[in-house]
Design an enzyme around this catalytic site. Structure first.
Site, PDB file in Angstrom:
ATOM      1  N   LYS A  67       0.829  -1.206   0.000  1.00  0.00           N
ATOM      2  CA  LYS A  67       0.000   0.000   0.000  1.00  0.00           C
ATOM      3  C   LYS A  67       0.868   1.262   0.000  1.00  0.00           C
ATOM      4  O   LYS A  67       2.010   1.273   0.442  1.00  0.00           O
ATOM      5  CB  LYS A  67      -0.931   0.016   1.220  1.00  0.00           C
ATOM      6  CG  LYS A  67      -1.986  -1.065   1.213  1.00  0.00           C
ATOM      7  CD  LYS A  67      -3.069  -0.774   0.207  1.00  0.00           C
ATOM      8  CE  LYS A  67      -4.153  -1.845   0.300  1.00  0.00           C
ATOM      9  NZ  LYS A  67      -5.314  -1.531  -0.467  1.00  0.00           N
ATOM     10  N   ARG A 101      -4.184 -10.420   2.840  1.00  0.00           N
ATOM     11  CA  ARG A 101      -4.109 -10.341   1.388  1.00  0.00           C
ATOM     12  C   ARG A 101      -2.734  -9.767   1.072  1.00  0.00           C
ATOM     13  O   ARG A 101      -2.419  -8.655   1.482  1.00  0.00           O
ATOM     14  CB  ARG A 101      -5.193  -9.435   0.816  1.00  0.00           C
ATOM     15  CG  ARG A 101      -5.212  -9.497  -0.722  1.00  0.00           C
ATOM     16  CD  ARG A 101      -5.782  -8.259  -1.374  1.00  0.00           C
ATOM     17  NE  ARG A 101      -5.196  -7.000  -0.968  1.00  0.00           N
ATOM     18  CZ  ARG A 101      -4.042  -6.493  -1.413  1.00  0.00           C
ATOM     19  NH1 ARG A 101      -3.272  -7.173  -2.247  1.00  0.00           N
ATOM     20  NH2 ARG A 101      -3.630  -5.317  -1.006  1.00  0.00           N
TER      21      ARG A 101
END
Length: 130
Positions: A67, A101
């Site tokens: 991210k 994930r």
């Protein structure tokens, strides 16, 4: 507004919809949505306060892999954020995340093996576990 309170509000509304549709709790996992409508500070606060989300009594998913906030902390491009991702995975496992994930499964599997060993070791030291 309080970030975790906002998560509870969102999850509660979503759970109402799911339950009215006949979805049972054993089919539900909650994802607080790291990176979605959150800035870097929000993502860090959510990591620090992640354990509070257990108040809903459902398993939690962590999707921090590569991210942007990890890039902001490490200065690395997305393809080079796997080590930062492992750090978030370990921290979130210690806070009770049940599923992850990730892009680099091998790195995270190793990091989670260490985190899981830490959790197991701490449980053995609890009264009634040893």
């Amino acid at each position: 507004p309080d970030l975790v309170e906002d998560q509870f509000h969102w999850f509660s509304a979503s759970l109402d919809v799911a339950r009215r549709a006949g979805i049972s709790d054993d089919q539900i996992m909650l994802d607080p949505g790291f990176g979605f409508a959150k800035d870097a500070n929000d993502n860090l606060e959510l990591m620090v306060r992640f354990a509070e989300l257990h108040g809903l009594g459902l398993p939690l998913l962590a999707g921090t892999s590569r991210k942007r906030f990890i890039g902001g902390l490490t200065g690395r491009e997305a393809s080079d954020r796997d080590v930062g991702t492992v750090a978030t995975s370990v921290a979130l496992r210690l806070a009770g995340a049940a599923m992850f994930r990730v892009h680099n499964v091998g790195f995270n599997k190793d990091g989670l093996a260490v985190a899981d060993a830490m959790v197991q070791s701490s449980r053995k030291k609890e009264p009634g576990h040893g």
